[in-house]
Design a protein around this motif. Structure first.
Motif, PDB file in Angstrom:
ATOM      1  N   VAL A 131       0.834  -1.349   0.016  1.00  0.00           N
ATOM      2  CA  VAL A 131      -0.033   0.205  -0.099  1.00  0.00           C
ATOM      3  C   VAL A 131       0.875   1.310  -0.003  1.00  0.00           C
ATOM      4  O   VAL A 131       2.101   1.159   0.260  1.00  0.00           O
ATOM      5  N   ASP A 132       0.231   2.220  -0.397  1.00  0.00           N
ATOM      6  CA  ASP A 132       0.967   3.623  -0.286  1.00  0.00           C
ATOM      7  C   ASP A 132       1.010   4.438   0.900  1.00  0.00           C
ATOM      8  O   ASP A 132      -0.121   4.270   1.644  1.00  0.00           O
ATOM      9  N   ARG A 133       1.935   4.951   1.323  1.00  0.00           N
ATOM     10  CA  ARG A 133       1.923   6.158   2.371  1.00  0.00           C
ATOM     11  C   ARG A 133       1.383   7.157   2.104  1.00  0.00           C
ATOM     12  O   ARG A 133       1.081   7.569   1.042  1.00  0.00           O
ATOM     13  N   GLY A 134       0.662   7.831   3.367  1.00  0.00           N
ATOM     14  CA  GLY A 134      -0.057   9.126   3.109  1.00  0.00           C
ATOM     15  C   GLY A 134      -1.624   9.227   3.496  1.00  0.00           C
ATOM     16  O   GLY A 134      -2.034   8.021   3.576  1.00  0.00           O
ATOM     17  N   ASP A 135      -2.172  10.079   3.819  1.00  0.00           N
ATOM     18  CA  ASP A 135      -3.616  10.263   3.951  1.00  0.00           C
ATOM     19  C   ASP A 135      -4.349   9.892   5.370  1.00  0.00           C
ATOM     20  O   ASP A 135      -5.142  10.015   5.806  1.00  0.00           O
ATOM     21  N   CYS A 136      -3.449   8.899   5.856  1.00  0.00           N
ATOM     22  CA  CYS A 136      -4.030   8.354   7.407  1.00  0.00           C
ATOM     23  C   CYS A 136      -3.033   7.694   8.084  1.00  0.00           C
ATOM     24  O   CYS A 136      -1.878   7.568   7.555  1.00  0.00           O
ATOM     25  N   TYR A 137      -3.169   7.228   9.218  1.00  0.00           N
ATOM     26  CA  TYR A 137      -2.221   6.764  10.034  1.00  0.00           C
ATOM     27  C   TYR A 137      -1.717   5.251   9.550  1.00  0.00           C
ATOM     28  O   TYR A 137      -2.600   4.625   8.922  1.00  0.00           O
TER      29      TYR A 137
ATOM     30  N   ALA B  79      -5.416  -9.744   4.159  1.00  0.00           N
ATOM     31  CA  ALA B  79      -3.871  -9.758   4.072  1.00  0.00           C
ATOM     32  C   ALA B  79      -3.166 -10.342   5.205  1.00  0.00           C
ATOM     33  O   ALA B  79      -3.634 -10.280   6.437  1.00  0.00           O
ATOM     34  N   ALA B  80      -1.978 -11.114   5.093  1.00  0.00           N
ATOM     35  CA  ALA B  80      -1.064 -11.600   5.856  1.00  0.00           C
ATOM     36  C   ALA B  80      -0.051 -10.800   6.596  1.00  0.00           C
ATOM     37  O   ALA B  80       0.535 -11.059   7.611  1.00  0.00           O
ATOM     38  N   ALA B  81       0.293  -9.887   5.823  1.00  0.00           N
ATOM     39  CA  ALA B  81       1.312  -8.714   6.004  1.00  0.00           C
ATOM     40  C   ALA B  81       1.257  -7.698   5.021  1.00  0.00           C
ATOM     41  O   ALA B  81       0.436  -7.637   4.044  1.00  0.00           O
ATOM     42  N   VAL B  82       1.968  -6.696   5.549  1.00  0.00           N
ATOM     43  CA  VAL B  82       1.470  -5.110   4.905  1.00  0.00           C
ATOM     44  C   VAL B  82       2.782  -4.626   4.552  1.00  0.00           C
ATOM     45  O   VAL B  82       3.634  -4.587   5.587  1.00  0.00           O
ATOM     46  N   LEU B  83       3.121  -4.331   3.469  1.00  0.00           N
ATOM     47  CA  LEU B  83       4.299  -3.338   3.042  1.00  0.00           C
ATOM     48  C   LEU B  83       3.983  -1.778   2.825  1.00  0.00           C
ATOM     49  O   LEU B  83       2.899  -1.660   1.805  1.00  0.00           O
TER      50      LEU B  83
ATOM     51  N   THR C 297      -2.798  -7.943  14.392  1.00  0.00           N
ATOM     52  CA  THR C 297      -1.888  -9.198  14.610  1.00  0.00           C
ATOM     53  C   THR C 297      -1.155  -9.583  13.665  1.00  0.00           C
ATOM     54  O   THR C 297      -0.434 -10.611  13.604  1.00  0.00           O
ATOM     55  N   ILE C 298      -1.279  -8.856  12.379  1.00  0.00           N
ATOM     56  CA  ILE C 298      -0.305  -9.195  11.359  1.00  0.00           C
ATOM     57  C   ILE C 298       0.962  -8.224  11.373  1.00  0.00           C
ATOM     58  O   ILE C 298       0.892  -7.140  11.937  1.00  0.00           O
ATOM     59  N   PRO C 299       1.893  -8.781  11.005  1.00  0.00           N
ATOM     60  CA  PRO C 299       3.217  -7.653  10.810  1.00  0.00           C
ATOM     61  C   PRO C 299       3.296  -6.795   9.534  1.00  0.00           C
ATOM     62  O   PRO C 299       2.395  -7.114   8.727  1.00  0.00           O
ATOM     63  N   SER C 300       4.106  -5.834   9.868  1.00  0.00           N
ATOM     64  CA  SER C 300       3.926  -4.585   8.662  1.00  0.00           C
ATOM     65  C   SER C 300       5.252  -4.176   8.594  1.00  0.00           C
ATOM     66  O   SER C 300       6.162  -3.936   9.621  1.00  0.00           O
ATOM     67  N   ALA C 301       5.690  -3.505   7.593  1.00  0.00           N
ATOM     68  CA  ALA C 301       6.975  -2.647   7.804  1.00  0.00           C
ATOM     69  C   ALA C 301       7.066  -1.626   6.575  1.00  0.00           C
ATOM     70  O   ALA C 301       6.095  -1.752   5.525  1.00  0.00           O
TER      71      ALA C 301
END
Length: 628
Positions: free
Chosen positions: A100-106, A119-123, A152-156
């Motif tokens: 996903v793209d950065r910006g507009d919300c937390y 989704a199992a994880a987020v970039l 509960t899912i990881p993100s980076a």
């Protein structure tokens, strides 16, 4: 540290409005590795910054397919509004790693929406070219606190250039396979994990205080087991700030600081006119630090968890029990010496340094791979800051990831913490089912194939296809892997204790020594009992040789001789031996008598020389008299 909209906020939050410092803090980003395996055009390893929420899979890894949504690319709205879902994939499909793209919300809101969509994880792809930052959770409010705690899912966060490469590959209809690896996110140098928890005794700071209380209560049991077993070294810490000299006499500093403005904490209710003051929090923080120090001196360092948990239950601010009297009741119940704790705390009214709190302020400053500690709560494991949800299971996984492989305590290998790969096909490692010996060792990060030590016996080999018992005592473990058999109460073995390794068939057998040793027929092979008077009969592992008539078989010479001759020779030999002994005894006696007589003569002459003149002395006297 960054909140969701990409603005870097001051780390001291509300306290910075009251207490200022003269230097910039040191902030380090905790990273994990991302590997792209396909397509070849972007194949390689890339860095990412672990999000400070959710549950990073410390000690583990995840393989998945990268997906970039056609609509709602910022993930600021629920994907259900666009009719998009990542659930219900075919059985056996790889997990979805959503870009996903950065910006507009937390940041946290983006991850929450991705989790709801399956989704199992987020970039999160950065929208500007800059060094990586840590994605933090938003400032507390009731709405955000609820969904942040449920992530509960990881993100980076990934760099813009890497995000652009992923989008280009997906636009070209390439399948992008990714491997997210958290196995090296925490150092794991040895068999003991050192970790520290930066917390606060204030219980009126909203959802984060509630999360801290729940964590301490839930994690207490595991923490105490680890510490009592010597597996971990835990240290609690408490943040304090100092009041600038220009404001020491102000109402704010007087109500929030002790020791003449040296150690301060924000007002619990953010109201200087009502309730408890910041200095009350500093005093209780100091007491909890001293509880740990005194308990450590008593070899009971884990009692800190009991004190903090009991104090939270028995002495809450809302019941107006957050005070010294209540604290001392808790100390009594835990059999902690109140006088020693009080001595450790010193005098909060003194215009001087407090040794304990000064050490805490010094410890707040980052060093090595650790950044400054300015946000509560903060958990540091093996000098690396933990990122993710403050949850018993998530934190325990991170602690377990800090142990060197094969040194993890049992709590780290329990069901629910990790998957025991040795239970399936023995992990692909060597094993001896007959002796129940295996080279597979289950660890928190996965299995390792390593030849074991069993009952003091070392096995040697590659651990995968071969392990062999070596050195002494090896024959007691499955007979050293060698052939052995027993018949009619007679046992033969190809394992030789005098050999450090290998198998060799014993005398009377031939074969490889491992799988087979066959009896050698000495009679048929004409290897023994071949004299003309001999009659040979083969036995298992040996032979029996009998002679004709009154003859006796001599095995060493493979011959038969007369028993009478043997008897005569025996008596003759006995006679000569006895005669020889008699002669030697007589000669010895004569020599003994001679040496005794000589010795006695010399002793007598010595005694007589002391008490009467000898003949030679008399002659000398007579000669002198005649001359006179």
């Amino acid at each position: 540290m960054s909140r969701g909209r990409g603005r870097v906020l001051p780390a001291l939050a509300i306290a910075v409005l009251i207490f200022t410092t003269s230097c910039w803090g040191k902030f380090l980003v905790e990273k994990n590795s991302i590997s792209i395996t396909t397509p070849d055009s972007i194949k390689g390893t890339y860095d990412s910054a672990i999000g400070n929420f959710g549950v990073p899979q410390y000690g583990g890894s995840m393989v998945g397919n990268v997906v970039y949504p056609e609509k709602g690319a910022t993930a600021c709205r629920n994907f259900s509004e666009f009719g998009i879902t990542f659930k219900g994939l075919k059985s056996g499909g790889l997990p979805t790693v959503l870009l996903v793209d950065r910006g507009d919300c937390y940041f946290a809101l983006k991850v929450w929406h991705a989790q709801l969509a399956g989704a199992a994880a987020v970039l999160v792809a950065d929208d500007k070219t800059e060094p990586l930052i840590t994605m933090d959770s938003p400032e507390e409010d009731n709405v955000s606190a609820e969904y942040v705690q449920n992530i509960t899912i990881p993100s980076a966060l990934v760099e813009k250039s890497f995000g652009d490469k992923l989008k280009a590959a997906l636009q070209a209809k390439d399948m992008v396979n990714i491997n997210l690896d958290w196995r090296e996110s925490l150092p794991h140098p040895d068999d003991r994990v050192e970790y520290e928890f930066w917390t606060n005794s204030n219980d009126e700071c909203g959802p984060k205080c509630e999360a801290q209380r729940e964590f301490v209560k839930n994690f207490k049991g595991a923490a105490q087991i680890l510490e009592q077993g010597g597996y971990t070294q835990f240290t609690p810490h408490y943040i304090t700030w100092y009041c600038p000299d220009a404001f020491i006499l102000s109402k704010q500093c007087k109500s929030q600081c002790i020791n003449h403005g040296r150690y301060c904490a924000p007002d619990p209710e953010q109201d200087f006119n009502h309730g408890y003051d910041g200095k009350d929090v500093v005093v209780e923080n100091l007491r909890q630090l001293c509880v740990h120090k005194v308990a450590t001196e008593m070899k009971r360092s884990w009692v800190w968890w009991d004190y903090v948990t009991d104090f939270q239950i028995r002495c809450p601010m809302k019941d107006k029990k957050y005070n010294k009297d209540c604290a001392e009741e808790v100390l009594k119940s835990l059999r902690l010496p109140i006088d020693k704790v009080q001595k450790c705390m010193g005098n909060p009214e003194a215009d001087s340094e407090n040794t304990v709190l000064k050490e805490e302020q010094d410890a707040q400053v980052g060093h090595g791979s650790r950044s400054d500690v300015t946000i509560l709560p903060t958990l540091i494991i093996n000098n690396r800051q933990y990122r993710g949800k403050l949850d018993k299971g998530a934190v325990l996984k991170a602690v377990c990831a800090g142990f060197q492989e094969t040194t993890e305590p049992a709590v780290c290998l329990s069901e629910g913490m990790e998957t025991n790969e040795c239970l399936t096909n023995n992990g692909g490692c060597w094993e001896n089912k007959k002796a129940n010996v295996t080279a597979c060792k289950d660890t928190f990060r996965g299995r390792v194939c390593e030849c074991p030590v069993v009952q003091g016996v070392q096995f040697d080999g590659d651990g995968y296809s071969h392990c062999e018992a070596v050195a002494s005592l090896r024959c007691k473990i499955d007979n050293g892997g060698c052939w052995h058999d027993t018949r009619d109460g007679v046992r033969h073995s190809a394992c030789q204790e005098t050999h450090t390794k290998g198998c060799e068939c014993p005398a009377g057998f031939r074969g490889d020594g491992v799988n087979q040793c066959e009896d050698v027929d000495e009679c048929k092979s004409k290897l023994a009992c071949q004299c003309k008077e001999c009659h040979c009969k083969n036995t298992w592992g040996s032979y029996d040789c009998q002679c004709d008539g009154n003859l006796l078989y001599i095995k060493e010479h493979d011959t038969c001789i007369s028993k009478i001759s043997v008897t005569r020779v025996g008596w003759s030999a006995t006679f000569f031996i006895l005669a020889g002994l008699a002669v030697v005894g007589a000669v010895g006696y004569v020599i003994y008598k001679y040496r005794i007589r000589s010795y006695m003569d010399s002793e007598i002459r010595a005694i007589m020389a002391q008490y009467m003149p000898l003949d030679s002395q008399n002659e000398v006297h007579r000669h002198l008299e005649e001359e006179a």
